[in-house]
Design an enzyme around this catalytic site. Structure first.
Site, PDB file in Angstrom:
ATOM      1  N   ALA A 172       0.850  -1.188   0.000  1.00 26.48           N
ATOM      2  CA  ALA A 172       0.000   0.000   0.000  1.00 26.48           C
ATOM      3  C   ALA A 172       0.887   1.239   0.000  1.00 26.48           C
ATOM      4  O   ALA A 172       1.860   1.320   0.754  1.00 26.48           O
ATOM      5  CB  ALA A 172      -0.911   0.005   1.222  1.00 26.48           C
ATOM      6  N   ILE A 202       4.089  -1.418   3.528  1.00 27.39           N
ATOM      7  CA  ILE A 202       3.527  -0.069   3.435  1.00 27.39           C
ATOM      8  C   ILE A 202       4.623   0.887   2.971  1.00 27.39           C
ATOM      9  O   ILE A 202       5.722   0.893   3.530  1.00 27.39           O
ATOM     10  CB  ILE A 202       2.987   0.441   4.789  1.00 27.39           C
ATOM     11  N   LYS A 203       4.298   1.675   1.966  1.00 23.54           N
ATOM     12  CA  LYS A 203       5.186   2.760   1.535  1.00 23.54           C
ATOM     13  C   LYS A 203       4.563   4.074   1.983  1.00 23.54           C
ATOM     14  O   LYS A 203       3.412   4.368   1.647  1.00 23.54           O
ATOM     15  CB  LYS A 203       5.359   2.741   0.016  1.00 23.54           C
ATOM     16  N   THR A 204       5.314   4.851   2.747  1.00 21.53           N
ATOM     17  CA  THR A 204       4.771   6.104   3.263  1.00 21.53           C
ATOM     18  C   THR A 204       5.873   7.146   3.340  1.00 21.53           C
ATOM     19  O   THR A 204       7.033   6.879   3.021  1.00 21.53           O
ATOM     20  CB  THR A 204       4.115   5.883   4.639  1.00 21.53           C
TER      21      THR A 204
END
Length: 291
Positions: A172, A202-204
């Site tokens: 995501a 998760i990429k944030t």
């Protein structure tokens, strides 16, 4: 076919040595099936537990932006220096040589452009095609707080469900809603929701205040987005701070391919992520490599 008389009985069973069960230590991924763990082991270096992804999927909504005018000329020379390539299936098929032999994270959301509301995305890749292309994960935006939040979460759920059937991880990518501030509170919310939906990565974005709380509150690995182009020293400082506070890697694009010396920058980022070099030491490496 072997003759029954030629088969010799085994003797060296090492009965004094019980078989070892080697745990899969990537955060939150110990209960996944073998195929998914195998793909994640290609993305995250088993020795360090971290990854350096090269993102060049920007064209799916930006078109031929600066640095991505010619993938074959500007980006292909960087492939060997990355752990993972992140791109669209169109670029993978048309530009990336199959002999590159790098794990690929495929962009799986799209259907909009920079000229419209970006959060209004759909799933843009079938899981069959992801498997056909031998990808190691698929990636989609999740826009918490945006007008199309609900649809983006549904996209993630659809990909997770399809991925679980074939052992394909889903990453995501947290987009920022128009009315949301890029702070620890927002990204804690966005990353946790994405993880609760079942995504494996998760990429944030990195934030200066409270990033370690974002990582602690997310039960799966976080990799940081590079974001807009920064001076090389600042980009390396951001990498170091993120890794020091628990990130499992970086997924950088513009801070690599828009650098005047992209190969040197890739090597410097690798030094931070996999060799625990400080930003100062990595910048010295960058300066020496760009000569």
């Amino acid at each position: 076919m072997a003759d029954l008389d030629d088969i010799k009985d085994g003797k060296d069973f090492r009965t004094d040595q019980p078989q070892k069960n080697i745990p899969f230590t990537l955060k939150g991924c110990g209960a996944l099936d073998w195929g998914m763990q195998s793909r994640l082991s290609r993305i995250f270096n088993p020795k360090t537990g971290k990854t350096v992804m090269l993102a060049f999927d920007h064209g799916y909504f930006q078109g031929p932006t600066t640095g991505l005018e010619r993938i074959d000329i500007n980006i292909a020379p960087l492939f060997e220096h990355a752990d993972v390539l992140m791109c669209t299936r169109g670029i993978l098929r048309s530009v990336v040589p199959p002999a590159t032999n790098k794990p690929v994270v495929l962009r799986a959301s799209g259907a909009n452009s920079i000229l419209a509301e970006l959060s209004n995305e759909a799933v843009a890749l079938s899981m069959d095609d992801a498997v056909r292309l031998n990808s190691c994960a698929v990636a989609a935006q999740v826009y918490i707080g945006s007008e199309y939040e609900h649809q983006s979460i549904k996209n993630i759920i659809q990909l997770v469900d399809a991925g679980m059937k074939v052992g394909m991880p889903t990453m995501a990518v947290t987009g920022v809603g128009k009315d949301m501030v890029r702070d620890q509170r927002y990204f804690s919310l966005a990353t946790r929701i994405a993880a609760e939906m079942g995504t494996q990565i998760i990429k944030t974005y990195y934030v200066e205040k409270g990033f370690e709380r974002i990582v602690a509150g997310c039960p799966v690995p976080i990799v940081i987005a590079g974001g807009k182009k920064l001076p090389e020293r600042e980009a390396l400082e951001m990498c170091w701070q993120a890794i020091d506070q628990g990130a499992s890697g970086v997924d950088m694009g513009r801070n690599i391919f828009q650098s005047d010396h992209p190969v040197a920058m890739m090597k410097a980022v690798q030094a931070v992520v996999h060799h625990n070099e400080t930003a100062d030491r990595a910048y010295e490496l960058y300066l020496s490599e760009k000569q």
